[in-house]
Enzyme design. Sequence first.
Site, PDB file in Angstrom:
ATOM      1  N   LYS A 100      47.490  48.239  35.784  1.00 55.59           N
ATOM      2  CA  LYS A 100      47.651  47.721  37.139  1.00 55.59           C
ATOM      3  C   LYS A 100      48.283  48.811  37.999  1.00 55.59           C
ATOM      4  O   LYS A 100      49.330  49.358  37.646  1.00 55.59           O
ATOM      5  CB  LYS A 100      48.531  46.473  37.139  1.00 55.59           C
ATOM      6  CG  LYS A 100      47.866  45.246  36.539  1.00 55.59           C
ATOM      7  CD  LYS A 100      48.800  44.051  36.602  1.00 55.59           C
ATOM      8  CE  LYS A 100      48.075  42.786  36.151  1.00 55.59           C
ATOM      9  NZ  LYS A 100      47.589  42.874  34.751  1.00 55.59           N
ATOM     10  N   ASP A 134      42.887  47.194  36.533  1.00 57.55           N
ATOM     11  CA  ASP A 134      42.918  45.773  36.879  1.00 57.55           C
ATOM     12  C   ASP A 134      42.950  45.580  38.391  1.00 57.55           C
ATOM     13  O   ASP A 134      43.529  46.394  39.118  1.00 57.55           O
ATOM     14  CB  ASP A 134      44.152  45.098  36.278  1.00 57.55           C
ATOM     15  CG  ASP A 134      44.036  44.883  34.785  1.00 57.55           C
ATOM     16  OD1 ASP A 134      42.912  44.814  34.272  1.00 57.55           O
ATOM     17  OD2 ASP A 134      45.088  44.785  34.122  1.00 57.55           O
ATOM     18  N   MET A 135      42.365  44.475  38.836  1.00 58.07           N
ATOM     19  CA  MET A 135      42.468  44.089  40.237  1.00 58.07           C
ATOM     20  C   MET A 135      43.614  43.100  40.389  1.00 58.07           C
ATOM     21  O   MET A 135      43.816  42.233  39.529  1.00 58.07           O
ATOM     22  CB  MET A 135      41.155  43.480  40.728  1.00 58.07           C
ATOM     23  CG  MET A 135      41.092  43.276  42.229  1.00 58.07           C
ATOM     24  SD  MET A 135      41.264  44.831  43.171  1.00 58.07           S
ATOM     25  CE  MET A 135      39.655  45.589  42.875  1.00 58.07           C
ATOM     26  N   GLN A 163      36.656  40.136  41.444  1.00 54.69           N
ATOM     27  CA  GLN A 163      37.026  38.733  41.251  1.00 54.69           C
ATOM     28  C   GLN A 163      36.089  37.838  42.067  1.00 54.69           C
ATOM     29  O   GLN A 163      36.048  37.937  43.294  1.00 54.69           O
ATOM     30  CB  GLN A 163      38.476  38.525  41.692  1.00 54.69           C
ATOM     31  CG  GLN A 163      39.435  39.443  40.930  1.00 54.69           C
ATOM     32  CD  GLN A 163      40.855  39.389  41.469  1.00 54.69           C
ATOM     33  OE1 GLN A 163      41.743  38.850  40.823  1.00 54.69           O
ATOM     34  NE2 GLN A 163      41.081  39.946  42.631  1.00 54.69           N
ATOM     35  N   ARG A 184      34.261  45.118  35.343  1.00 52.30           N
ATOM     36  CA  ARG A 184      34.674  43.828  34.774  1.00 52.30           C
ATOM     37  C   ARG A 184      34.570  42.762  35.854  1.00 52.30           C
ATOM     38  O   ARG A 184      35.165  42.898  36.933  1.00 52.30           O
ATOM     39  CB  ARG A 184      36.102  43.882  34.246  1.00 52.30           C
ATOM     40  CG  ARG A 184      36.598  42.531  33.688  1.00 52.30           C
ATOM     41  CD  ARG A 184      38.100  42.531  33.469  1.00 52.30           C
ATOM     42  NE  ARG A 184      38.495  43.514  32.482  1.00 52.30           N
ATOM     43  CZ  ARG A 184      39.697  44.099  32.445  1.00 52.30           C
ATOM     44  NH1 ARG A 184      40.606  43.814  33.383  1.00 52.30           N
ATOM     45  NH2 ARG A 184      39.988  44.978  31.512  1.00 52.30           N
ATOM     46  N   LYS A 187      36.895  35.673  37.343  1.00 48.93           N
ATOM     47  CA  LYS A 187      36.980  34.698  38.434  1.00 48.93           C
ATOM     48  C   LYS A 187      38.156  34.990  39.354  1.00 48.93           C
ATOM     49  O   LYS A 187      38.045  34.871  40.576  1.00 48.93           O
ATOM     50  CB  LYS A 187      37.085  33.284  37.865  1.00 48.93           C
ATOM     51  CG  LYS A 187      35.819  32.801  37.185  1.00 48.93           C
ATOM     52  CD  LYS A 187      35.921  31.342  36.794  1.00 48.93           C
ATOM     53  CE  LYS A 187      34.653  30.861  36.106  1.00 48.93           C
ATOM     54  NZ  LYS A 187      34.726  29.421  35.731  1.00 48.93           N
ATOM     55  N   GLY A 188      39.313  35.358  38.788  1.00 50.98           N
ATOM     56  CA  GLY A 188      40.483  35.632  39.607  1.00 50.98           C
ATOM     57  C   GLY A 188      41.628  34.703  39.265  1.00 50.98           C
ATOM     58  O   GLY A 188      41.410  33.532  38.954  1.00 50.98           O
ATOM     59  N   ALA A 189      42.862  35.224  39.339  1.00 57.77           N
ATOM     60  CA  ALA A 189      44.010  34.435  38.889  1.00 57.77           C
ATOM     61  C   ALA A 189      45.236  34.599  39.780  1.00 57.77           C
ATOM     62  O   ALA A 189      46.354  34.461  39.312  1.00 57.77           O
ATOM     63  CB  ALA A 189      44.363  34.827  37.455  1.00 57.77           C
ATOM     64  N   HIS A 227      35.803  32.539  29.849  1.00 56.40           N
ATOM     65  CA  HIS A 227      35.859  31.674  28.668  1.00 56.40           C
ATOM     66  C   HIS A 227      34.999  30.430  28.860  1.00 56.40           C
ATOM     67  O   HIS A 227      34.917  29.593  27.967  1.00 56.40           O
ATOM     68  CB  HIS A 227      37.301  31.237  28.404  1.00 56.40           C
ATOM     69  CG  HIS A 227      38.268  32.362  28.343  1.00 56.40           C
ATOM     70  ND1 HIS A 227      39.058  32.732  29.406  1.00 56.40           N
ATOM     71  CD2 HIS A 227      38.546  33.240  27.351  1.00 56.40           C
ATOM     72  CE1 HIS A 227      39.791  33.779  29.068  1.00 56.40           C
ATOM     73  NE2 HIS A 227      39.487  34.111  27.843  1.00 56.40           N
ATOM     74  N   ARG A 289      47.897  32.498  33.136  1.00 56.56           N
ATOM     75  CA  ARG A 289      46.997  31.920  32.136  1.00 56.56           C
ATOM     76  C   ARG A 289      47.019  30.386  32.238  1.00 56.56           C
ATOM     77  O   ARG A 289      45.992  29.737  32.108  1.00 56.56           O
ATOM     78  CB  ARG A 289      47.426  32.337  30.729  1.00 56.56           C
ATOM     79  CG  ARG A 289      47.378  33.816  30.461  1.00 56.56           C
ATOM     80  CD  ARG A 289      46.007  34.434  30.493  1.00 56.56           C
ATOM     81  NE  ARG A 289      45.435  34.613  31.806  1.00 56.56           N
ATOM     82  CZ  ARG A 289      45.745  35.568  32.667  1.00 56.56           C
ATOM     83  NH1 ARG A 289      46.680  36.442  32.373  1.00 56.56           N
ATOM     84  NH2 ARG A 289      45.136  35.667  33.825  1.00 56.56           N
TER      85      ARG A 289
END
Length: 308
Positions: A100, A134-135, A163, A184, A187-189, A227, A289
Site C-alpha cells: 500500500k 494495492d488500491m 475496484q 487485480r 469489488k472494494g472494501a 469469493h 473483511r
Amino acid sequence: MEPLRSSILAAADNDLIRRVVATAPGTRQIVARFVPGETVADALGAVRELAADGRCATLDYLGEYTRDAGLVEQTVDTYLRLLDALSAEGLSGNAEVSVKLSALTVAGDEALAARNLRRICAAAEDCGTTVTVDMEDHTTTDGTLRVVGEARRTWPWVGAVVQSYLTRTESDVAALAHKGSRVRLCKGAYAEPAEVVHPDAHAVDLSYVRCANLLLEGGAYAMFATHDPRLVGLLRQRTRWYGRERGSYEYQMLYGVRPDEQRRLAAEGETVRVYVPFGEQWYGYLMRRLAERPANLALFLRALASRS
C-alpha cells in the site's frame, strides 16, 4: 445490509473499539483465521502451507496511512527482508508481495512513496518475483495509478488494482487492459461517498463483469479477486469464451476465506493466489473483511463471547 457495512467500516477507525477487540480474550486465536501472524517467519509458514497444495500467495505487511518516517522505513525493510527470505527458501515462484502506497510515505508525499516502491520492486526483481500495488480509498486512485505507471516504465510487471464499486473504474480498466498488464480486479472494501460508487451490490457485480470482459478481451493478465461463487462460475465461462488458456489469468482469494474452494480450483488446474496479510496492525484489515461480508460479524461476536 449497507448501513451495517458502513458501521463496521466506521469501527475500523475507532480507537476505543480497537482496544476492546484487541484485548478481548481469544481475539488473537480468532484473528489467526485471517492473519497467520505478525512476523516474516509467520508469512513464510503460510506460503509453505499454500504451496503444499498448489496455491500461490501475495504477501501484505499490514499498515497504512503512516505518519511516522521511522515506521515507513520499517515497512520497507520488512518487505526487503521478506523478499530475501522468499528467495533463500526457494519460494519466489510461489509468492509475490502486495504493498500500500500510504504505508510507504508520510503525509501523502507521492515522490517518497514512488522512491520506496522502486526499492521494493528492485528487490523483487533480484529475487525473481513481482509486486502488486494495492488500491486504497477513492481519493488515492489517481496518485496510485500515476506511481504504478511510473514504476512500470522500469518493471512492466508491477500489478495495478481496480475496484468495481467505483463508477470511474471501467474507464481506468480500459487504459490498463493491454497485453502484459497485470491487473487485480476486486469489488472494494472502503467506505466511500455515494457520488463515487455504484448504488447497490447488483450494480457493483455488473461493473465487475464488464471490467473482467475488458481485461480478458484486451489481453491483460487478469487477477480476479472474488469469493462470490456466482462470479467465479461466470468468470470461468468468460475465460473460455475469450479463449484464454489457464495461466494467462488467475483467481485471488483471502487467507482463511473459502479455503476449500481455493483448493478445488487449484486442483482443477487454475492458478489460485491467496492474499496473505501479516503484521501487528491487523485490526483495520479485520474490520474490512467483516464489512465485505457482514454475516461474518455474528460469527466473530459469538466466538468472542464464547471465549470471554
